[in-house]
Structures are given as C-alpha cells and as structure tokens.
Design a protein around this motif. Sequence first.
Motif, PDB file in Angstrom:
ATOM      1  N   SER A 131       0.982  -1.218   0.114  1.00 42.73           N
ATOM      2  CA  SER A 131       0.131  -0.052  -0.015  1.00 42.73           C
ATOM      3  C   SER A 131       0.751   1.138  -0.079  1.00 42.73           C
ATOM      4  CB  SER A 131      -0.982   0.077   1.310  1.00 42.73           C
ATOM      5  OG  SER A 131      -1.713   1.221   1.288  1.00 42.73           O
ATOM      6  N   LYS A 132       1.986   1.147   0.848  1.00 45.46           N
ATOM      7  CA  LYS A 132       2.773   2.492   0.760  1.00 45.46           C
ATOM      8  C   LYS A 132       3.618   2.502  -0.671  1.00 45.46           C
ATOM      9  CE  LYS A 132       3.605   2.307   5.758  1.00 45.46           C
ATOM     10  NZ  LYS A 132       4.609   2.261   6.716  1.00 45.46           N
ATOM     11  N   VAL A 133       3.936   1.303  -1.040  1.00 45.88           N
ATOM     12  CA  VAL A 133       4.699   1.424  -2.466  1.00 45.88           C
ATOM     13  C   VAL A 133       3.702   2.143  -3.448  1.00 45.88           C
ATOM     14  CG1 VAL A 133       5.375   0.169  -4.438  1.00 45.88           C
ATOM     15  CG2 VAL A 133       6.379  -0.439  -1.954  1.00 45.88           C
ATOM     16  N   ASP A 134       2.462   1.770  -3.324  1.00 47.76           N
ATOM     17  CA  ASP A 134       1.527   2.156  -4.337  1.00 47.76           C
ATOM     18  C   ASP A 134       1.284   3.722  -4.180  1.00 47.76           C
ATOM     19  OD1 ASP A 134       1.147  -0.317  -5.396  1.00 47.76           O
ATOM     20  OD2 ASP A 134      -0.493  -0.849  -4.543  1.00 47.76           O
ATOM     21  N   ALA A 135       1.058   4.202  -2.974  1.00 48.54           N
ATOM     22  CA  ALA A 135       1.011   5.453  -2.365  1.00 48.54           C
ATOM     23  C   ALA A 135       2.304   6.297  -3.023  1.00 48.54           C
ATOM     24  CB  ALA A 135       0.706   5.826  -1.095  1.00 48.54           C
ATOM     25  N   ALA A 136       3.396   5.731  -2.797  1.00 42.83           N
ATOM     26  CA  ALA A 136       4.608   6.661  -3.252  1.00 42.83           C
ATOM     27  C   ALA A 136       4.751   6.640  -4.627  1.00 42.83           C
ATOM     28  CB  ALA A 136       5.916   5.881  -2.808  1.00 42.83           C
ATOM     29  N   VAL A 137       4.208   5.461  -5.563  1.00 44.61           N
ATOM     30  CA  VAL A 137       4.289   5.706  -6.856  1.00 44.61           C
ATOM     31  C   VAL A 137       3.210   6.771  -7.517  1.00 44.61           C
ATOM     32  CG1 VAL A 137       3.692   4.475  -8.951  1.00 44.61           C
ATOM     33  CG2 VAL A 137       4.894   3.247  -7.381  1.00 44.61           C
ATOM     34  N   ALA A 138       1.947   6.775  -6.781  1.00 45.95           N
ATOM     35  CA  ALA A 138       1.023   7.729  -7.097  1.00 45.95           C
ATOM     36  C   ALA A 138       1.546   9.135  -6.832  1.00 45.95           C
ATOM     37  CB  ALA A 138      -0.152   7.323  -6.417  1.00 45.95           C
TER      38      ALA A 138
END
Length: 360
Positions: A131-138
Amino acid sequence: RASIRFRLVLAMWGIQRQPFLVFLTKLQTTQCIRIVSARLRDGPAGLETFRGVSHFSRAAPPIRCSGGVALGARPAAVICIGVAAWLRVSSATIARRGRSRISSTIRHCTASSSTASEFGFVAENLAEVISKVDAAVAARPAEGAGTDVRLVAVGKTKPVEAIAAAYRAGHRAFGENYVQELIEKAPLLPEDVRWHFIGTLQSNKVASLVKGCPSLACVETVTSEKLARALNKSMKDSGRAGKLRIMVQVNSSREESKGGVDPDSCSQLAKFIATECDYLEFAGLMTIGAPDYSGCRTEDFDTLHRCREEAARVLGVEAKSLELSMGMSNDFENAILNGSSSVRVGSSIFGARQNPAGSA
C-alpha cells in the motif's frame, strides 16, 4: 492434538553421484528425529535402505531403521517430496554434512506445524508495505510517472516458513544476502519464485549460486569484470534458457567500507556486461546508500541517476530502460519518489532480525 505432526523434507543426497529419493510418512516429531538419527548413524550404508524406493503401497512391508521405528505403508499419509541437492561429497563426509542439513530442516519443519498462526503477521505487513509502495508511486513527480516499481521482499536470516507466508499472500519476488541461505531455501519453495541475490558475492561461490537456484532472476551486486565473467561462465555451463539479469552495484557514497564500484567506473562495467557476456543481461544499477545503512541520501539518489545517464549513453539506450534499485525498509518510500524502480524491503515485512546491519 497432543502430538506435533509435521512434514519432514529430505534432500536427495549424492552418493557416488547417484541421487536417491526419500519418502517419509507424517510421523510424530520424535519419531522422525529418531529415524533420521538412525540413518545418519548408519552412514551411507544406512541411507542405502531408502535407495530405489519410488512409492509406498499397502502391500509394501514397512522399512525399519536401527532406532526401532518403522515407516508404515500408509499411502494417504505419505508426503512425496524430493528436493535435489546434488551434494558432491564422498561417503566419508556424507554423514557429517547430513547431520547439519537435517538439523536445519528439522528446525524449519517443526516451525511449519504452526506456520499459519506464527507467521500470520507477514501477510499483514506485506499488504501494508505494498500500500505504501502504491501511494509513493502515485505521488511521484510527472517525470517519474508511469514507471512500475518492483518490491523485493528480503528474507535474510528468516525461516523459509516466513517467506512461504508471503508467497501465499501472492508475492513472488524475494531477495537473499547469502549464497548458502538462498540455495537451501530455493528448493523448498515453488519454482515461480523470482529470486534476487543482493549480498556480497565472491567468484568462487558463483557456480553454487547458479546451480543451486534455477529460478535465480537477478544478481544485483556485481562489482567487477571478474565476477561478471564467472556469472557468465556459470550460466553457460548450466544450460539455462534465457539470460541472467545483472545490476552493477555502485558505491554512491564513496565510502571505503561500502561495497560497489566507483561511480566514475560503473558505465564501463555496464558496457562489459552488455557486450562481452552473452549469457547476462545488464538490467541497471543498485546502491545501498548511507554508510550506517539508514538509507539513501539525496546525493545517493542523484549519483545513481547520473550513473544511469552515463551508462545509457555508453550503451546507446534510453536511460529509463535501465532500472534503479535503491531503497530499503527505512527509506523505500523516499526512494520511489526519487525514481527507484526496485526496492528491497526486509524487516518491514518479516520483522526485525537479530543482525540488522545488511543490505535490506
């Protein structure tokens, strides 16, 4: 449920280069230990008892060992798991090496009886990190948008059951720092696991790594032409289809205590791998970051980007086609914001380890 039952996995041992399969029934812990101990006391001659056994049937007589415990012929209880080890050892040393491997396997398998409860936190931690990876990518700046990020879950010093818990949660990319640990874990997990080697690699360990881990996807820590040549030769000798992906480790902090090539030399090593090693594929660059392993600093990110630009120029490719492996548990979100395409996360998924200093 007074008795603890578990599945004991025995590797195929090479006696005179003739491997054999071992099949064990689901037995109580103490019974399995007695069986194994008895076989090891008997040495190769004792282990010879199992040679040629391909299956159990109700009509088959039980196989007895000197410890007095019989392997009953119960097909429903038989777990047919053979893990190829190909230990090229003499008869005189097989018992000694066998004890070490069996001891490690017993520790792993004893824990597997309570895997669901003991390692349930792994799936939860993994979901949180993803979830944190996805948020950082976004949240990436416009110039970094559209680039996928690989999450390499690092199981350094953790039992194979912890990695299996992450696998059951849907994860497939895993990393290890030590050759011996990787080649012991790899046969115990499904073949679709994509293993990344992220630790210091010595040339004399390359053959063992390539041979012992057929699903090795990437070596992220190549630091010399000598090591690249050794990997190329081992890949050729292995007969594996496709090329092994390689990353050059860059000493972005220029600290003497840190591994990696000097930033000014990385493009030449990248060119050597891309043009002189037919069985390797240059995939990109990797860095660890700050000397105390707390993570990458802004200057580390900037250095790796400059190295990628130079490597891309030398190779005549687009810079974005080359990966940047930077970011660990302490800083993977910041690394993603700064253009990382692969992060190596261990303790945030599997929990703190006893020796925290390392590459993930």
